[in-house]
Design a protein around this motif. Structure first.
Motif, PDB file in Angstrom:
ATOM      1  N   CYS A  60       0.812  -1.229   0.000  1.00  0.00           N
ATOM      2  CA  CYS A  60       0.000   0.000   0.000  1.00  0.00           C
ATOM      3  C   CYS A  60       0.840   1.272   0.000  1.00  0.00           C
ATOM      4  O   CYS A  60       0.291   2.370  -0.044  1.00  0.00           O
ATOM      5  CB  CYS A  60      -0.956  -0.003   1.186  1.00  0.00           C
ATOM      6  SG  CYS A  60      -0.153   0.182   2.783  1.00  0.00           S
ATOM      7  N   LEU A  61       2.164   1.159   0.074  1.00  0.00           N
ATOM      8  CA  LEU A  61       3.132   2.267   0.013  1.00  0.00           C
ATOM      9  C   LEU A  61       3.073   3.199   1.221  1.00  0.00           C
ATOM     10  O   LEU A  61       3.649   4.279   1.204  1.00  0.00           O
ATOM     11  CB  LEU A  61       2.959   3.077  -1.282  1.00  0.00           C
ATOM     12  CG  LEU A  61       2.984   2.269  -2.579  1.00  0.00           C
ATOM     13  CD1 LEU A  61       2.761   3.179  -3.773  1.00  0.00           C
ATOM     14  CD2 LEU A  61       4.276   1.499  -2.727  1.00  0.00           C
ATOM     15  N   THR A  62       2.409   2.796   2.300  1.00  0.00           N
ATOM     16  CA  THR A  62       2.352   3.578   3.530  1.00  0.00           C
ATOM     17  C   THR A  62       3.681   3.480   4.270  1.00  0.00           C
ATOM     18  O   THR A  62       4.334   2.441   4.261  1.00  0.00           O
ATOM     19  CB  THR A  62       1.212   3.084   4.439  1.00  0.00           C
ATOM     20  OG1 THR A  62      -0.015   3.218   3.726  1.00  0.00           O
ATOM     21  CG2 THR A  62       1.130   3.857   5.728  1.00  0.00           C
ATOM     22  N   ARG A  79       7.055   9.931  14.484  1.00  0.00           N
ATOM     23  CA  ARG A  79       6.575   8.551  14.364  1.00  0.00           C
ATOM     24  C   ARG A  79       5.142   8.458  13.835  1.00  0.00           C
ATOM     25  O   ARG A  79       4.444   7.492  14.057  1.00  0.00           O
ATOM     26  CB  ARG A  79       6.681   7.786  15.683  1.00  0.00           C
ATOM     27  CG  ARG A  79       8.071   7.743  16.277  1.00  0.00           C
ATOM     28  CD  ARG A  79       8.906   6.723  15.567  1.00  0.00           C
ATOM     29  NE  ARG A  79      10.132   6.483  16.301  1.00  0.00           N
ATOM     30  CZ  ARG A  79      11.330   6.722  15.811  1.00  0.00           C
ATOM     31  NH1 ARG A  79      11.465   7.226  14.623  1.00  0.00           N
ATOM     32  NH2 ARG A  79      12.404   6.466  16.508  1.00  0.00           N
ATOM     33  N   GLY A  80       4.684   9.501  13.120  1.00  0.00           N
ATOM     34  CA  GLY A  80       3.335   9.506  12.561  1.00  0.00           C
ATOM     35  C   GLY A  80       3.250   8.675  11.289  1.00  0.00           C
ATOM     36  O   GLY A  80       4.247   8.322  10.675  1.00  0.00           O
ATOM     37  N   ARG A  81       2.023   8.396  10.880  1.00  0.00           N
ATOM     38  CA  ARG A  81       1.784   7.633   9.659  1.00  0.00           C
ATOM     39  C   ARG A  81       1.962   8.555   8.451  1.00  0.00           C
ATOM     40  O   ARG A  81       1.466   9.672   8.430  1.00  0.00           O
ATOM     41  CB  ARG A  81       0.368   7.073   9.679  1.00  0.00           C
ATOM     42  CG  ARG A  81       0.005   6.280   8.461  1.00  0.00           C
ATOM     43  CD  ARG A  81      -1.365   5.689   8.619  1.00  0.00           C
ATOM     44  NE  ARG A  81      -1.842   5.179   7.354  1.00  0.00           N
ATOM     45  CZ  ARG A  81      -2.980   4.558   7.192  1.00  0.00           C
ATOM     46  NH1 ARG A  81      -3.777   4.386   8.231  1.00  0.00           N
ATOM     47  NH2 ARG A  81      -3.344   4.121   6.025  1.00  0.00           N
ATOM     48  N   MET A  82       2.667   8.063   7.440  1.00  0.00           N
ATOM     49  CA  MET A  82       2.907   8.847   6.231  1.00  0.00           C
ATOM     50  C   MET A  82       2.236   8.156   5.041  1.00  0.00           C
ATOM     51  O   MET A  82       2.474   6.984   4.787  1.00  0.00           O
ATOM     52  CB  MET A  82       4.404   9.007   5.970  1.00  0.00           C
ATOM     53  CG  MET A  82       5.122   9.775   7.054  1.00  0.00           C
ATOM     54  SD  MET A  82       6.841  10.080   6.681  1.00  0.00           S
ATOM     55  CE  MET A  82       6.699  11.526   5.657  1.00  0.00           C
ATOM     56  N   ASP A  83       1.396   8.912   4.347  1.00  0.00           N
ATOM     57  CA  ASP A  83       0.709   8.392   3.174  1.00  0.00           C
ATOM     58  C   ASP A  83       1.458   8.800   1.917  1.00  0.00           C
ATOM     59  O   ASP A  83       1.958   9.917   1.810  1.00  0.00           O
ATOM     60  CB  ASP A  83      -0.713   8.940   3.110  1.00  0.00           C
ATOM     61  CG  ASP A  83      -1.571   8.473   4.274  1.00  0.00           C
ATOM     62  OD1 ASP A  83      -1.423   7.301   4.677  1.00  0.00           O
ATOM     63  OD2 ASP A  83      -2.377   9.274   4.768  1.00  0.00           O
ATOM     64  N   ALA A  84       1.514   7.883   0.956  1.00  0.00           N
ATOM     65  CA  ALA A  84       2.121   8.204  -0.338  1.00  0.00           C
ATOM     66  C   ALA A  84       1.172   9.134  -1.079  1.00  0.00           C
ATOM     67  O   ALA A  84       0.001   8.815  -1.280  1.00  0.00           O
ATOM     68  CB  ALA A  84       2.363   6.931  -1.130  1.00  0.00           C
ATOM     69  N   VAL A  85       1.660  10.318  -1.470  1.00  0.00           N
ATOM     70  CA  VAL A  85       0.808  11.306  -2.126  1.00  0.00           C
ATOM     71  C   VAL A  85       1.189  11.542  -3.580  1.00  0.00           C
ATOM     72  O   VAL A  85       0.387  12.066  -4.351  1.00  0.00           O
ATOM     73  CB  VAL A  85       0.805  12.654  -1.361  1.00  0.00           C
ATOM     74  CG1 VAL A  85       0.161  12.492  -0.004  1.00  0.00           C
ATOM     75  CG2 VAL A  85       2.202  13.224  -1.227  1.00  0.00           C
ATOM     76  N   SER A 117       4.497  -2.675  -5.236  1.00  0.00           N
ATOM     77  CA  SER A 117       3.382  -3.017  -6.109  1.00  0.00           C
ATOM     78  C   SER A 117       3.360  -2.081  -7.318  1.00  0.00           C
ATOM     79  O   SER A 117       3.211  -0.863  -7.183  1.00  0.00           O
ATOM     80  CB  SER A 117       2.071  -2.898  -5.341  1.00  0.00           C
ATOM     81  OG  SER A 117       0.971  -2.960  -6.219  1.00  0.00           O
ATOM     82  N   ALA A 118       3.487  -2.657  -8.513  1.00  0.00           N
ATOM     83  CA  ALA A 118       3.460  -1.859  -9.742  1.00  0.00           C
ATOM     84  C   ALA A 118       2.102  -1.191  -9.912  1.00  0.00           C
ATOM     85  O   ALA A 118       2.016  -0.038 -10.343  1.00  0.00           O
ATOM     86  CB  ALA A 118       3.781  -2.735 -10.944  1.00  0.00           C
ATOM     87  N   LEU A 119       1.039  -1.872  -9.544  1.00  0.00           N
ATOM     88  CA  LEU A 119      -0.305  -1.305  -9.661  1.00  0.00           C
ATOM     89  C   LEU A 119      -0.467  -0.091  -8.753  1.00  0.00           C
ATOM     90  O   LEU A 119      -0.989   0.943  -9.167  1.00  0.00           O
ATOM     91  CB  LEU A 119      -1.359  -2.362  -9.328  1.00  0.00           C
ATOM     92  CG  LEU A 119      -2.816  -1.927  -9.414  1.00  0.00           C
ATOM     93  CD1 LEU A 119      -3.148  -1.465 -10.823  1.00  0.00           C
ATOM     94  CD2 LEU A 119      -3.731  -3.054  -8.994  1.00  0.00           C
ATOM     95  N   ALA A 120       0.013  -0.183  -7.523  1.00  0.00           N
ATOM     96  CA  ALA A 120      -0.085   0.949  -6.592  1.00  0.00           C
ATOM     97  C   ALA A 120       0.744   2.134  -7.093  1.00  0.00           C
ATOM     98  O   ALA A 120       0.314   3.288  -6.982  1.00  0.00           O
ATOM     99  CB  ALA A 120       0.373   0.530  -5.202  1.00  0.00           C
ATOM    100  N   LEU A 121       1.908   1.875  -7.658  1.00  0.00           N
ATOM    101  CA  LEU A 121       2.757   2.949  -8.184  1.00  0.00           C
ATOM    102  C   LEU A 121       2.111   3.642  -9.388  1.00  0.00           C
ATOM    103  O   LEU A 121       2.108   4.874  -9.487  1.00  0.00           O
ATOM    104  CB  LEU A 121       4.131   2.407  -8.574  1.00  0.00           C
ATOM    105  CG  LEU A 121       5.036   1.991  -7.423  1.00  0.00           C
ATOM    106  CD1 LEU A 121       6.236   1.211  -7.935  1.00  0.00           C
ATOM    107  CD2 LEU A 121       5.480   3.203  -6.637  1.00  0.00           C
ATOM    108  N   VAL A 122       1.528   2.868 -10.299  1.00  0.00           N
ATOM    109  CA  VAL A 122       0.886   3.459 -11.474  1.00  0.00           C
ATOM    110  C   VAL A 122      -0.355   4.249 -11.061  1.00  0.00           C
ATOM    111  O   VAL A 122      -0.598   5.338 -11.581  1.00  0.00           O
ATOM    112  CB  VAL A 122       0.558   2.365 -12.519  1.00  0.00           C
ATOM    113  CG1 VAL A 122      -0.333   2.899 -13.623  1.00  0.00           C
ATOM    114  CG2 VAL A 122       1.839   1.803 -13.098  1.00  0.00           C
ATOM    115  N   ARG A 123      -1.132   3.717 -10.126  1.00  0.00           N
ATOM    116  CA  ARG A 123      -2.302   4.465  -9.637  1.00  0.00           C
ATOM    117  C   ARG A 123      -1.882   5.800  -9.039  1.00  0.00           C
ATOM    118  O   ARG A 123      -2.534   6.819  -9.239  1.00  0.00           O
ATOM    119  CB  ARG A 123      -3.051   3.658  -8.589  1.00  0.00           C
ATOM    120  CG  ARG A 123      -3.931   2.609  -9.155  1.00  0.00           C
ATOM    121  CD  ARG A 123      -4.717   1.934  -8.073  1.00  0.00           C
ATOM    122  NE  ARG A 123      -5.631   0.966  -8.643  1.00  0.00           N
ATOM    123  CZ  ARG A 123      -6.282   0.073  -7.945  1.00  0.00           C
ATOM    124  NH1 ARG A 123      -6.113   0.010  -6.622  1.00  0.00           N
ATOM    125  NH2 ARG A 123      -7.102  -0.772  -8.529  1.00  0.00           N
TER     126      ARG A 123
END
Length: 142
Positions: A60-62, A79-85, A117-123
């Protein structure tokens, strides 16, 4: 129902003491090089092809806000959660993940790993184009 009695001849005081819980999880155990993803709860190994300091989930790239100024220094206090943006590309063609911390809002970049995940990266790369062509955003997308 009556309680069963032990027939082995050993009482509680004669039993071997229980091992401490860090036998498997501390220094060199099977979970010493793993972490649990803050997003999808997948167990992730820190060793990954293409990067020396894995700190994001390949599914999930988190990531977590653990690094300070240098990759792998683990000196951030947040130490917070970082989302891929977003995804960024270097001049040499290498892709970088851009993460934003949910706690402090800091931005950081991470090299992608060979098993991401290639799909997560392309999305993630196509996210800016969704609104440009009038397409509806995916459910759950920011």
């Amino acid at each position: 129902m009556p309680r069963r009695t032990r027939t082995g001849g050993r009482d509680r005081k004669d039993r071997r003491p229980q091992r401490s819980k860090d036998v498997l999880h501390g220094g060199g155990g099977h979970r010493a090089r793993d972490f649990r993803c803050a997003g999808c709860r997948l167990d992730v190994s820190t060793s990954a092809p293409g990067t020396a300091h894995r700190n994001h989930c390949p599914h999930c790239l988190t990531s977590l806000h653990v690094d300070g100024r240098l990759p792998g220094d683990r000196s951030a206090g947040c130490r917070g959660r970082m989302d891929a943006v977003a995804v960024s590309a270097r001049a040499d063609g290498e892709w970088m993940l851009v993460h934003r911390c949910r706690s402090c809002g800091a931005l950081g970049t991470n090299r992608i790993a060979g098993d991401d995940s290639a799909l997560a990266l392309v999305r993630l790369a196509l996210r800016p184009l969704r609104g440009a062509f009038g397409a509806e955003p995916e459910p759950g997308a920011p």
